[in-house]
Design a protein around this motif. Structure first.
Motif, PDB file in Angstrom:
ATOM      1  N   ILE A 227      78.039   5.995  42.836  1.00  0.00           N
ATOM      2  CA  ILE A 227      77.076   4.959  43.188  1.00  0.00           C
ATOM      3  C   ILE A 227      75.904   5.019  42.215  1.00  0.00           C
ATOM      4  N   PRO A 228      75.220   3.888  41.969  1.00  0.00           N
ATOM      5  CA  PRO A 228      74.077   3.890  41.050  1.00  0.00           C
ATOM      6  C   PRO A 228      73.010   4.889  41.490  1.00  0.00           C
ATOM      7  N   GLY A 229      72.590   5.722  40.551  1.00  0.00           N
ATOM      8  CA  GLY A 229      71.598   6.738  40.850  1.00  0.00           C
ATOM      9  C   GLY A 229      72.150   7.925  41.611  1.00  0.00           C
ATOM     10  N   GLY A 230      73.472   8.018  41.728  1.00  0.00           N
ATOM     11  CA  GLY A 230      74.102   9.077  42.506  1.00  0.00           C
ATOM     12  C   GLY A 230      74.369  10.327  41.702  1.00  0.00           C
ATOM     13  N   VAL A 231      75.369  11.096  42.169  1.00  0.00           N
ATOM     14  CA  VAL A 231      75.648  12.416  41.609  1.00  0.00           C
ATOM     15  C   VAL A 231      76.044  12.336  40.145  1.00  0.00           C
ATOM     16  N   VAL A 232      76.977  11.445  39.817  1.00  0.00           N
ATOM     17  CA  VAL A 232      77.482  11.385  38.442  1.00  0.00           C
ATOM     18  C   VAL A 232      76.369  11.014  37.466  1.00  0.00           C
ATOM     19  N   GLN A 233      75.591  10.000  37.777  1.00  0.00           N
ATOM     20  CA  GLN A 233      74.505   9.592  36.875  1.00  0.00           C
ATOM     21  C   GLN A 233      73.465  10.692  36.715  1.00  0.00           C
ATOM     22  N   THR A 234      73.142  11.394  37.805  1.00  0.00           N
ATOM     23  CA  THR A 234      72.160  12.486  37.731  1.00  0.00           C
ATOM     24  C   THR A 234      72.654  13.594  36.820  1.00  0.00           C
ATOM     25  N   LEU A 235      73.927  13.963  36.935  1.00  0.00           N
ATOM     26  CA  LEU A 235      74.474  15.033  36.103  1.00  0.00           C
ATOM     27  C   LEU A 235      74.573  14.602  34.646  1.00  0.00           C
ATOM     28  N   GLU A 236      74.939  13.356  34.411  1.00  0.00           N
ATOM     29  CA  GLU A 236      75.061  12.886  33.034  1.00  0.00           C
ATOM     30  C   GLU A 236      73.707  12.851  32.328  1.00  0.00           C
ATOM     31  N   LYS A 237      72.623  12.665  33.088  1.00  0.00           N
ATOM     32  CA  LYS A 237      71.293  12.727  32.480  1.00  0.00           C
ATOM     33  C   LYS A 237      70.977  14.122  31.951  1.00  0.00           C
ATOM     34  N   GLU A 238      71.628  15.136  32.519  1.00  0.00           N
ATOM     35  CA  GLU A 238      71.445  16.517  32.053  1.00  0.00           C
ATOM     36  C   GLU A 238      72.486  16.904  31.008  1.00  0.00           C
ATOM     37  N   GLN A 239      73.119  15.900  30.396  1.00  0.00           N
ATOM     38  CA  GLN A 239      74.123  16.104  29.349  1.00  0.00           C
ATOM     39  C   GLN A 239      75.373  16.810  29.869  1.00  0.00           C
ATOM     40  N   ALA A 240      75.601  16.749  31.176  1.00  0.00           N
ATOM     41  CA  ALA A 240      76.815  17.320  31.739  1.00  0.00           C
ATOM     42  C   ALA A 240      77.923  16.270  31.714  1.00  0.00           C
ATOM     43  N   THR A 241      79.166  16.734  31.715  1.00  0.00           N
ATOM     44  CA  THR A 241      80.324  15.853  31.730  1.00  0.00           C
ATOM     45  C   THR A 241      80.993  15.950  33.099  1.00  0.00           C
ATOM     46  N   VAL A 242      81.276  14.803  33.693  1.00  0.00           N
ATOM     47  CA  VAL A 242      81.834  14.766  35.049  1.00  0.00           C
ATOM     48  C   VAL A 242      83.191  14.081  35.003  1.00  0.00           C
ATOM     49  N   LEU A 243      84.200  14.731  35.594  1.00  0.00           N
ATOM     50  CA  LEU A 243      85.552  14.182  35.652  1.00  0.00           C
ATOM     51  C   LEU A 243      86.017  14.193  37.103  1.00  0.00           C
TER      52      LEU A 243
END
Length: 269
Positions: A227-243
């Protein structure tokens, strides 16, 4: 000499001397427009009706300010794309449907208990089923079913424990029934501690990549993370990769030992 050429002041009757004329008063100081305005405004002269109107206007202004602030809190959804809004709406509908299904299941169990010819046997079956369900929630038995795997790589070491906890909470809200993180079973009292790059789950250190094994409805779990502003977007802001990967057969095998309560005892005879 003519008396008219050398006039003298006339003496009043009785021989008293004449009183000199009083000096003229000083010219009045001119009052400026600003002074007149100030004198008209202060001190304030408010009637009861004006005071009531002022209070009503203050209340109206306060209400408008609260409304504007509440509206601004929804700015994230206002800026979301149409497909994201549709996905959020679908997720809400799915949660509502899950609650309706659970209510129907409980109603069916009650009906079976009321109409079964062998109520004792039916109650025993339901007790065993309930024990199995509670064992899954408590982490004392393994679980298997459809779900997802969530893998988070953290090359910069910026993923903090609270970010992983947010992922757990979002998965639970989406209907996750069993969760395992890097071999540690997640239960009701699970906690995350440490700091970025040094994360611990229930006191046990785990290292990136962080792998979540989750059992639940994949169609609900994956959208909840995106969801917008959710877990994936938050982690990607920290340069993390989510699969996120869906699967029809997920196994959560990590177990927790059954703990005997220190004080609570069953109240049944």
């Amino acid at each position: 000499m003519n008396n008219d050429e050398n006039p003298r002041s006339e003496q009043p009757e009785g021989g008293a001397s004449a009183v000199p004329d009083a000096p003229a008063p000083p010219p009045a100081t001119e009052v400026s427009g600003r002074q007149r305005l100030k004198a008209g405004l202060w001190p304030p002269r408010l009637s009861r009706a004006q005071l009531i109107v002022a209070v009503l206007l203050f209340g109206l202004g306060l209400g408008l300010a609260i409304q504007v602030r509440s509206t601004s809190d929804d700015s994230a959804l206002r800026g979301a794309r149409q497909e994201d809004l549709v996905r959020i709406l679908d997720e809400v509908d799915d949660r509502t449907q899950r609650l309706e299904d659970e209510k129907q299941r409980l109603d069916d169990q009650r009906t079976e208990l009321e109409t079964s010819s062998d109520q004792a046997e039916e109650a025993r079956k339901q007790t065993l089923e309930k024990e199995r369900q509670l064992g899954i929630l408590a982490g004392t038995v393994a679980a298997q079913g459809p779900g997802i795997t969530l893998t988070i790589t953290d090359p910069s070491g910026a993923v903090a424990p609270d970010m992983l906890l947010d992922a757990i909470q979002e998965l639970r809200a989406a209907g996750a029934e069993a969760i395992e993180v890097n071999g540690v079973r997640v239960v009701a009292n699970t906690y995350f501690s440490g700091d970025a790059g040094n994360v611990q789950v229930d006191g046990e250190k785990i290292e990136a990549p962080y792998e979540f094994t989750v059992i639940g409805k994949p169609q609900d779990l994956e959208p909840a993370l995106n969801i917008p502003g959710g877990v994936v977007q938050t982690l990607e802001k920290e340069q993390a990769t989510v699969l996120v990967e869906r699967s029809d057969d997920i196994v959560v095998g990590a177990l927790r030992p059954a703990q005997r309560p220190d004080y609570a005892r069953s109240s049944s005879p």
